[in-house]
Design an enzyme around this catalytic site. Structure first.
Site, PDB file in Angstrom:
ATOM      1  N   ASP A   4      66.490  41.703  64.875  1.00  0.00           N
ATOM      2  CA  ASP A   4      66.646  43.135  64.656  1.00  0.00           C
ATOM      3  C   ASP A   4      65.372  43.810  65.170  1.00  0.00           C
ATOM      4  O   ASP A   4      64.357  43.151  65.421  1.00  0.00           O
ATOM      5  CB  ASP A   4      66.842  43.393  63.162  1.00  0.00           C
ATOM      6  CG  ASP A   4      66.850  44.863  62.810  1.00  0.00           C
ATOM      7  OD1 ASP A   4      67.597  45.628  63.451  1.00  0.00           O
ATOM      8  OD2 ASP A   4      66.082  45.246  61.911  1.00  0.00           O
ATOM      9  N   ASP A   6      64.155  47.791  64.366  1.00  0.00           N
ATOM     10  CA  ASP A   6      63.526  48.680  63.385  1.00  0.00           C
ATOM     11  C   ASP A   6      63.383  47.982  62.033  1.00  0.00           C
ATOM     12  O   ASP A   6      64.365  47.507  61.463  1.00  0.00           O
ATOM     13  CB  ASP A   6      64.358  49.951  63.194  1.00  0.00           C
ATOM     14  CG  ASP A   6      64.350  50.856  64.409  1.00  0.00           C
ATOM     15  OD1 ASP A   6      63.488  50.667  65.285  1.00  0.00           O
ATOM     16  OD2 ASP A   6      65.205  51.759  64.486  1.00  0.00           O
ATOM     17  N   ASP A 165      65.730  42.448  58.457  1.00  0.00           N
ATOM     18  CA  ASP A 165      65.020  42.917  57.267  1.00  0.00           C
ATOM     19  C   ASP A 165      65.895  43.609  56.241  1.00  0.00           C
ATOM     20  O   ASP A 165      65.402  43.945  55.159  1.00  0.00           O
ATOM     21  CB  ASP A 165      63.931  43.912  57.690  1.00  0.00           C
ATOM     22  CG  ASP A 165      64.527  45.223  58.196  1.00  0.00           C
ATOM     23  OD1 ASP A 165      64.314  46.268  57.544  1.00  0.00           O
ATOM     24  OD2 ASP A 165      65.218  45.206  59.231  1.00  0.00           O
TER      25      ASP A 165
END
Length: 220
Positions: A4, A6, A165
């Protein structure tokens, strides 16, 4: 290895926050705190603005106009974005170990490439699947499966690891049938126990060894 962007490789919340508030000010709306905007990040631009509109009581009919104004700023917003400590070194170590690297993000493609180019990371990734690459976004598994396929994996049974995250990443990995290594320093909204994951870390210097351990378990 698919990452991922961001909240995983970069802290982009300050740039997103600045672009959101500039758009809201131009529209005569109340602005939002950084923490509030950060809590809305993860599902892509449409979801971001759906949450903002709901939070501020903005007429849903105004959302498309606000999104267009936001995107004119956001496509190249990199000034306030920062790499998390140790990211370049971890990526280089993983590449040296023979892991093909890719990106799977809900961030739009132009904004994704602006960030990767800004930090000189674009050449490291053999596949980049963004929020507007397909008709669906994470947590739908299709973008992650597509990223693995672009790196040469069997799309019907991708073998690899996703590093993310958030809830979007955890559920996407589960839906795609691949293990998630959870970065603890990003934009997670709920407790860690609520996110399906195989391992977790908060220091990128530990990631290459953690990947090796996870791969050994997959092969065993």
């Amino acid at each position: 290895m698919i990452f991922d962007l961001d909240g995983t490789l970069v802290d982009s919340a300050p740039d997103i926050h600045a672009s959101v508030n500039a758009t809201l000010r131009d529209a005569g709306e109340r602005t939002l705190t950084l923490d509030r905007v950060r809590s809305f990040i993860g599902g892509g631009v449409d979801m971001l603005w759906a949450l903002i509109a709901s939070d501020l009581g903005i007429d849903p009919a105004e959302r498309s106009r606000l999104i267009a104004a936001f995107m004119s700023r956001y496509h190249h917003a990199t000034q306030l974005t920062r790499l998390f400590d140790g990211v370049p070194e971890a990526l280089e170590a993983l590449a040296r170990s023979g892991h093909p690297l890719g990106i799977c993000t809900n961030k739009p493609h132009a904004a994704t490439m602006a960030v990767l180019d800004h930090f000189g990371l674009a050449p490291m990734f053999g596949a980049v699947v963004s929020g507007d690459s397909l008709a669906v976004k994470k947590p739908d598994p299709a973008p992650l499966v597509e990223a693995f396929a672009r790196l040469g994996a069997d799309p019907s049974r991708p073998r690899g690891i996703f590093v993310g995250d958030s809830e979007f990443d955890a559920n996407c990995a589960r839906n795609a049938g691949v293990p998630l290594i959870l970065f603890m320093g990003g934009y997670r909204h709920g407790p860690v126990a609520s996110l399906p994951h195989h391992a977790q870390f908060d220091d990128f210097s530990t990631l290459p060894a953690l990947v090796a351990e996870t791969m050994d378990k997959l092969i065993a």
